[in-house]
Design an enzyme around this catalytic site. Sequence first.
Site, PDB file in Angstrom:
ATOM      1  CB  CYS A 116      -0.954   0.004   1.193  1.00 59.22           C
ATOM      2  SG  CYS A 116      -2.185  -1.311   1.148  1.00 59.22           S
ATOM      3  CG  HIS A 256      -3.034   3.609   2.412  1.00 62.87           C
ATOM      4  ND1 HIS A 256      -3.572   3.221   1.207  1.00 62.87           N
ATOM      5  CD2 HIS A 256      -3.012   2.489   3.200  1.00 62.87           C
ATOM      6  CE1 HIS A 256      -3.853   1.927   1.258  1.00 62.87           C
ATOM      7  NE2 HIS A 256      -3.528   1.460   2.455  1.00 62.87           N
ATOM      8  CG  ASN A 286      -6.502  -0.675   1.327  1.00 65.10           C
ATOM      9  OD1 ASN A 286      -5.921  -0.159   0.377  1.00 65.10           O
ATOM     10  ND2 ASN A 286      -5.840  -1.231   2.333  1.00 65.10           N
TER      11      ASN A 286
END
Length: 329
Positions: A116, A256, A286
């Site tokens: 990520c 994020h 996500n």
Amino acid sequence: MSKIHAAITAVNGYVPEYVLTNQELETMVDTNDEWITSRTGIKERRILKGEGLGTSDMAVPAVEGLLKKRGISADEIDLIIFCTTTPDLPFPATANILAHKIGAKNAWGYDLQAACSGFIFGLATGAQFIESGKHTKVLVVGGDKMSAIINYEDRATCIIFGDGCGCALLEPNTDGYGILDSVLKSDGAGSQLLFQKSGGSVSPATHETVANKEHFAYQEGQAVFKFAVTNMADVAAEVMERNSLTADDIAWLVPHQANKRIIDATANRTGVSADKVIVNIERYGNTTNGTIPLCLWEWEDKFKKGDNLILAAFGGGFTWGSIYLKWAY
């Protein structure tokens, strides 16, 4: 001579049409909307449907939109850095597949895998090619088809992840705009807490690995959360402190989109007020490498030239990092 910085000169994004809601997930695993929303902040996520479609198929419309927006052709791109955890194939690089699909005949490219944190690492890496004077147009793509590696019988992961892709163009700037600093970190001690067990050289695909569902993302939720909630917040604060920035100096915090509680912890640690924190996790979940560029794309019309942005991410590996940039347009 003025110092060259790598400035973002265009951003764009793409999300698939299919919306996977919490209500639909209730029919698939033992969960409910209230449980998902209270723990993650997610209401729905997008899923790429269709036979034979991969991450590059989301990147193509994202990049073509960026090129049109910037008014340039694909053959002007020097370099493509494709940040992804779900490449189309183990090889060749999805960056090369994308270059062929969009007609970027003069670009070389490679894939960057940092889970990520990939897009943050990709921006920081791309900036070096701009600052060195070696390249003038570097395309950084962040995208994942997470649905390809998610077990929709695993409540710990299927509620979190979605599919999506975003991209940014880096170009030289000598007026003080662009990427001004970055703090990047990694720690392999966390590699067994968030990973895909099989499919690599240690454990190649066999009938047994497929039957045992070892080709899906696995996460120790609580352990990952504790590490992420501290480290993503700390690294955002660190890049601010290094540049003598206070919360009042920051126009936007771009975190994020892993979990709303991690986003809130990062905002609290930096002192940035909620109205300056970009959040779209409730609609997309996500998307791994896609979260930060999708945020930039959706908020682009709210950014003003000279705005101070702090980008921060945390990912499997573990990896984490933060970037301080001054918006250039």
